[in-house]
Design a protein around this motif. Structure first.
Motif, PDB file in Angstrom:
ATOM      1  N   CYS A 218       0.835  -1.205   0.000  1.00 36.14           N
ATOM      2  CA  CYS A 218       0.000   0.000   0.000  1.00 36.14           C
ATOM      3  C   CYS A 218       0.869   1.254   0.000  1.00 36.14           C
ATOM      4  O   CYS A 218       0.551   2.253  -0.662  1.00 36.14           O
ATOM      5  CB  CYS A 218      -0.898   0.025   1.234  1.00 36.14           C
ATOM      6  N   CYS A 221       1.999   3.439  -3.041  1.00 32.30           N
ATOM      7  CA  CYS A 221       1.223   4.514  -3.663  1.00 32.30           C
ATOM      8  C   CYS A 221       0.700   5.535  -2.648  1.00 32.30           C
ATOM      9  O   CYS A 221       0.444   6.692  -2.994  1.00 32.30           O
ATOM     10  CB  CYS A 221       0.021   3.921  -4.409  1.00 32.30           C
ATOM     11  N   HIS A 222       0.486   5.066  -1.425  1.00 34.52           N
ATOM     12  CA  HIS A 222      -0.083   5.971  -0.412  1.00 34.52           C
ATOM     13  C   HIS A 222       0.978   6.293   0.628  1.00 34.52           C
ATOM     14  O   HIS A 222       1.434   5.400   1.338  1.00 34.52           O
ATOM     15  CB  HIS A 222      -1.274   5.306   0.296  1.00 34.52           C
ATOM     16  N   GLY A 231      -1.536   7.631  -5.095  1.00 34.68           N
ATOM     17  CA  GLY A 231      -2.802   7.584  -4.377  1.00 34.68           C
ATOM     18  C   GLY A 231      -2.807   8.631  -3.274  1.00 34.68           C
ATOM     19  O   GLY A 231      -1.760   9.191  -2.926  1.00 34.68           O
ATOM     20  N   PRO A 232      -3.985   8.898  -2.698  1.00 35.56           N
ATOM     21  CA  PRO A 232      -4.060   9.884  -1.612  1.00 35.56           C
ATOM     22  C   PRO A 232      -3.220   9.424  -0.409  1.00 35.56           C
ATOM     23  O   PRO A 232      -3.099   8.227  -0.174  1.00 35.56           O
ATOM     24  CB  PRO A 232      -5.541   9.910  -1.245  1.00 35.56           C
ATOM     25  N   PRO A 267     -12.342  -0.364  -4.124  1.00 27.89           N
ATOM     26  CA  PRO A 267     -11.801   0.994  -4.239  1.00 27.89           C
ATOM     27  C   PRO A 267     -12.391   1.811  -5.386  1.00 27.89           C
ATOM     28  O   PRO A 267     -12.496   3.028  -5.276  1.00 27.89           O
ATOM     29  CB  PRO A 267     -10.301   0.761  -4.445  1.00 27.89           C
ATOM     30  N   ASP A 268     -12.792   1.155  -6.461  1.00 29.13           N
ATOM     31  CA  ASP A 268     -13.217   1.942  -7.618  1.00 29.13           C
ATOM     32  C   ASP A 268     -14.618   2.509  -7.477  1.00 29.13           C
ATOM     33  O   ASP A 268     -15.041   3.348  -8.267  1.00 29.13           O
ATOM     34  CB  ASP A 268     -13.136   1.086  -8.892  1.00 29.13           C
ATOM     35  N   ILE A 271     -14.064   7.262  -5.785  1.00 26.75           N
ATOM     36  CA  ILE A 271     -12.709   7.723  -6.113  1.00 26.75           C
ATOM     37  C   ILE A 271     -12.490   9.107  -5.523  1.00 26.75           C
ATOM     38  O   ILE A 271     -13.286  10.008  -5.725  1.00 26.75           O
ATOM     39  CB  ILE A 271     -12.505   7.804  -7.638  1.00 26.75           C
ATOM     40  N   THR A 272     -11.416   9.233  -4.824  1.00 28.24           N
ATOM     41  CA  THR A 272     -11.104  10.536  -4.257  1.00 28.24           C
ATOM     42  C   THR A 272     -10.838  11.512  -5.391  1.00 28.24           C
ATOM     43  O   THR A 272     -10.157  11.188  -6.364  1.00 28.24           O
ATOM     44  CB  THR A 272      -9.847  10.443  -3.379  1.00 28.24           C
ATOM     45  N   PHE A 275      -7.839  11.961  -8.272  1.00 29.24           N
ATOM     46  CA  PHE A 275      -7.035  10.743  -8.475  1.00 29.24           C
ATOM     47  C   PHE A 275      -7.706   9.831  -9.485  1.00 29.24           C
ATOM     48  O   PHE A 275      -8.897   9.966  -9.768  1.00 29.24           O
ATOM     49  CB  PHE A 275      -6.828  10.007  -7.157  1.00 29.24           C
ATOM     50  N   ASP A 276      -6.905   8.916 -10.060  1.00 28.41           N
ATOM     51  CA  ASP A 276      -7.441   7.995 -11.056  1.00 28.41           C
ATOM     52  C   ASP A 276      -7.895   6.693 -10.415  1.00 28.41           C
ATOM     53  O   ASP A 276      -7.318   6.250  -9.435  1.00 28.41           O
ATOM     54  CB  ASP A 276      -6.371   7.669 -12.107  1.00 28.41           C
ATOM     55  N   MET A 279      -6.608   1.622  -8.275  1.00 29.25           N
ATOM     56  CA  MET A 279      -6.213   0.750  -7.167  1.00 29.25           C
ATOM     57  C   MET A 279      -6.940  -0.583  -7.275  1.00 29.25           C
ATOM     58  O   MET A 279      -8.132  -0.627  -7.509  1.00 29.25           O
ATOM     59  CB  MET A 279      -6.548   1.453  -5.840  1.00 29.25           C
TER      60      MET A 279
END
Lengths: 401, 541
Positions: A218, A221-222, A231-232, A267-268, A271-272, A275-276, A279
């Motif tokens: 994790c 990306c985070h 990722g956020p 996760p999809d 989506i925050t 961001f794309d 994940m």
């Protein structure tokens, strides 16, 4: 003296052998000539001197110039090899060594603290030297390295051990009553053993949630510290609002346990903003419910901070260097039975007898020289650099005695 | 040996005041010299017992006869007494006072009252040092180097000990001032600089170091007291001070001080070797100038005690270089002593045996110093027992043996009695062997990596420590035998004439013991050099 094929020992030993070798020759020469003269010109054989020579400037010149040449080679050889003791290989790992009356603490870059210096074989190690009180000196005879630790000054030594094993560390600068006992060791481990030692550090120190985050990648990306990434960031999530896109609409939610669980399992779906949707989803097979809970708890900061280990703190901070655990006489009161004890202390010039309790122990840790147990000297450094939790843990541990 | 009771003649009987006051208030250089000698030998015996106790403690790992605090106090007091109360005043204050004025044909030193004052400074310093051992708070436990920050934190009697050392520093300075003036102003007619005995040259060099370097000690010690009593913060890095600065200040005095300790010893050896070879000292001017060179260069090498202290690498480069320079004049001296023996007529009398042992011990000490002066090898040897062994080779094997040589050489002059030669030779043998076993083993265990000032050690260091301790017993037996023999010689020995050894310097031209005024009605006129043995005949005894 058990291992000499390491770079620092070789640098020192070559100079030692060169100088000792030359010295031995000179000593032998002087001694043989003296004995020869004494025997040959003894008074029973030579009742009167056969020469009244008063000196020779030629000889004086020879035995001035020749020694100068010889000692200059010694000087230069000694200096150039000393430079090798100061120049650290680029790939050296760093460990911080702190000396205090009368023990050593080694701190690794990941914050792990040890009382022995664990290092991998064949890896240059730079040891940064500090002192919290008086002068000490970090001395490893096997590596021929020595350097004083000076309060408020950073210093260093380096070494590289080509073979595994245990090597003595001494304190070489006199530092008081515990000076001779201020010994520990360099533990040189094979690469596998060292890797295992290093990872066991992570396992024991980190909460389960963080371990899962690491294991599942994790963190790739985070970030945990708020830095922007793919990722956020996972920094300070609990209770904060966040704009998300759900079913094509932008809505604002408050981050909570349920949201985080959805964000990991599916996760999809949400989506925050910014961001794309990339994940992967983590189903129960990838992260079981228990671990999921651990991760969520960790991210929301619910992990109960593990209570510090009082025993470990007392070793790490050198308390037991002066306060024994087995009741033996030392320069400070023993810890054995301290929780049940009455002590006579000197306070503001008066003797008072009190029962040891948590409050007394707290005062003794934070301002040790205000109240001195009768018969002991006021010399303990204040432990005010410890956190409140750590102080509590030590007090709790001591009261169990 | 004779059973005649000791008759007090010469300066013992001639005094303006009778009894004990005739000594305590005397400004005569010989009486002051004898008072110094008695105190110095007493101090040596006390500190020797402490040293034996230290060696006994180290015979096995763990506490043997004492715990760590006692051990630390013992080595501190052993060091303070041996350095400040024995070695520094040993030859200059005792034999310098006794011999120097006579050797240059003077009736006393330039400032006789100052001379007495310096003895009182010595006594006060000694008393303070002794009180610091027994007073509340406990004996000082800092080592004789008083390194900060430890010395500013410990609760033991450091203030008293430091004040004592300060007084001893004053004593040393006053003696230095007196000697420089005396040598410049009071030489007899014909006693040109080229006719000064080498002992006088070395005292002259020493006196300059005493005058120039000892004030640094005074300042440093006062700063320690300021730090302890007022918390001045001069050496406290948290308040803008610097603990390493203390080490510089301390060694700026204490390194030249080791030349204060060794140079007069070299002078003694330079008197004895020509006398017992009946041949002029080889290379007179080389010997004279090498003494001055040691005094000068020795003042510039203090930081070679600090290679591991955290000092900059550039400083290490400079001080390592200078340290090797100071090795040269010492080497020149050794070569000249050995050359003096060449084609001589060598008599192995007790003073000569001690002098030859001095050359051997000092060579080992000096050569060991090379390994400590080179930067790389010092990193390993620094603060190990190798340094302790090295220091004892130069200070005990060197100055100590020179002091014993001086006792055997000059005591007959100043007591008028001769000791037993056979016992003197046996005791010399025991001291020489015991000394070398003790300190060679100590050096070897230091090379193995045993740090100094350890009351406890790892089992692998035990064999050599046992050897060293056994050596210390042989050494102690030899020393006791030597002092008993000298004492018996003073009390019951054969009376000697003016010149029992056949020496050529002025002190051997006057009666033994010398009269109060040294020379008769008329001042001496010097017509020949100090090592001109033509026509000099040794008196039978």
């Amino acid at each position: 003296m058990n291992q000499l094929n390491n770079p620092t020992a070789q640098a020192v030993d070559n100079v030692l052998i060169y100088i000792f070798g030359f010295s031995l020759l000179l000593l032998l020469g002087i001694t043989v000539v003296t004995i020869y003269f004494v025997v040959k010109y003894r008074r029973s054989k030579c009742p009167e001197p056969t020469s009244q020579v008063e000196g020779s400037w030629l000889l004086e010149t020879i035995w001035t110039v020749l020694p100068i040449i010889i000692v200059m080679t010694m000087f230069w050889y000694g200096w150039s090899n000393y430079v090798g003791l100061r120049e650290i290989p680029a790939d050296a790992m760093e460990v911080k060594a702190t000396a205090r009356m009368w023990s050593w603490q080694f701190e690794y870059p990941d914050g792990r603290k040890e009382t022995k210096l664990y290092v991998p074989v064949n890896k240059p190690v730079k040891v940064l030297l500090y002192s919290t009180d008086v002068l000490h000196s970090f001395f490893v005879p096997a590596f021929r390295i020595k350097r004083d630790t000076v309060p408020n000054m950073e210093s260093y030594v380096w070494f590289q051990a080509p073979e595994t094993g245990s090597y003595d560390i001494f304190c070489a600068e006199y530092c008081g009553v515990g000076h001779a006992d201020m010994t520990t060791s360099v533990e040189v481990l094979s690469e596998e053993d060292y890797a295992q030692w290093a990872s066991s550090a992570t396992v024991s120190a980190d909460p389960r949630g963080l371990i899962v985050l690491n294991e599942q990648g994790c963190i790739g990306c985070h970030s945990l510290d708020g830095t922007e990434n793919i990722g956020p960031s996972l920094f300070e999530l609990a209770g904060n609002p966040r704009e998300i896109e759900k079913d094509g609409k932008t809505i604002e939610i408050i981050i909570d346990e349920a949201y985080l669980q959805r964000a990991i399992r599916d996760p999809d779906a949400e989506i925050t903003k910014g961001f794309d949707p990339m994940m992967p989803a983590y189903d129960e097979e990838a992260i079981n419910n228990e671990d999921l809970q651990a991760v969520v708890d960790y991210l929301l900061g619910k992990v109960a901070e593990e209570e510090p280990d009082g025993d470990r703190l007392m070793v790490e901070n050198g308390c037991i260097g002066c306060h024994s655990l087995d009741g033996s006489e030392s320069i400070a009161p023993t810890f054995k039975g301290i929780g049940q004890r009455e002590v006579t202390i000197e306070r503001d010039g008066q003797s008072v007898t009190i029962k040891v309790d948590a409050e007394y122990l707290r005062r003794a840790l934070l301002d040790p020289n205000a109240e001195i147990v009768k018969g002991f000297a006021p010399m303990m450094p204040a432990a005010d650099y410890l956190s409140a939790e750590e102080i509590d843990a030590i007090i709790k541990r001591l009261l169990q005695e | 040996m004779t059973n005649e009771p000791l008759k007090y003649t010469g300066f013992y009987s001639e005094s303006p005041r009778p009894g004990i006051l005739g000594w305590l208030l005397s400004t005569d250089h010989k009486r002051i010299g004898i008072m110094y000698l008695v105190c110095i030998v007493t101090m040596f015996l006390v500190a020797m017992c402490l040293g034996l106790a230290l060696r006994l403690e180290l015979i096995a790992p763990g506490p043997t006869i004492m715990g760590p605090q006692t051990y630390n106090a013992t080595f501190t007091v052993h060091g303070i007494i041996m350095i400040f109360l024995f070695i520094i005043p040993s030859i200059p204050a005792a034999f310098g006072n006794l011999v120097l004025p006579i050797q240059i044909g003077a009736r006393d030193v330039s400032f006789p009252k100052l001379n007495l004052l310096s003895w009182y400074c010595y006594i006060i310093g000694g008393i303070l040092a002794v009180i610091s051992i027994f007073a509340g708070g406990g004996a000082p436990d800092t080592g004789w180097t008083f390194y900060v920050p430890f010395s500013t934190q410990t609760t033991t009697n450091v203030n008293l000990a430091v004040t004592g050392a300060l007084m001893l520093g004053f004593s040393s300075m006053l003696t230095g001032i007196n000697f420089v003036t005396t040598i410049h102003r009071l030489r007899a007619e014909g006693m040109g600089w080229g006719r000064l005995p080498m002992f006088v040259w070395t005292l002259y060099s020493t006196a300059w170091i005493q005058i120039l370097a000892t004030p640094m000690l005074g300042i440093t010690l006062i700063l320690i007291v300021l730090e302890r009593v007022f918390g001045a913060g001069l050496f406290d890095a948290a308040r803008g001070g610097d603990p390493i600065l203390y080490q510089h200040l301390f060694w700026i005095y204490s390194h030249p001080a080791v030349y204060i300790m060794i140079l007069p010893g070299m002078g003694v050896i330079s008197e004895i070797i020509p006398t017992f070879s009946r041949k002029p000292l080889f290379g007179y001017w080389a010997m004279a100038f090498s003494s001055l060179a040691i005094a000068f260069a020795g003042s510039l090498v203090w930081a070679h005690h600090m290679y591991a202290s955290g000092m900059s690498d550039f400083a290490i480069l400079v001080f390592s270089f200078l340290t090797f320079i100071v090795a040269i004049p010492s080497a020149i001296k050794v070569f000249n002593w050995v050359s003096t023996l060449y084609k001589g007529s060598i008599q192995l009398a007790p003073p000569m045996l001690h002098a030859l042992a001095f050359i051997f011990n000092f060579a080992i000490g000096g050569l060991g110093g090379l390994a400590l002066g080179a930067a790389a090898s010092d990193i390993h040897l620094h603060d190990t027992t190798f340094v302790v062994g090295h220091f004892h080779y130069t200070m005990f094997g060197g100055t100590g043996f020179a002091f014993f040589a001086a006792l055997h050489y000059w005591l007959p002059k100043f007591t008028g009695r001769m000791y037993n030669h056979k016992i003197a030779v046996i005791s010399w043998g025991l001291v020489f062997v015991g000394f070398n076993v003790t300190y060679m083993a100590m050096q070897a265990v230091g090379v193995q990596g045993m740090p100094r000032r350890y009351y406890d050690y790892l089992p692998e260091f035990m064999p050599l420590n046992v050897v060293s301790t056994v050596g210390s017993w042989v050494l102690a037996i030899g020393l006791v035998m030597m002092f008993v023999n000298l004492w018996n010689g003073i009390r019951r020995g054969h009376p000697v004439g003016k010149n029992p050894w056949g020496s050529a310097t002025l002190e051997w031209t006057i009666p033994s013991p010398p009269p109060m005024e040294n020379f008769g009605e008329e001042d001496p006129i010097v017509t020949k050099g100090p090592y001109d043995y033509k026509g000099v005949v040794a008196d039978e005894y």
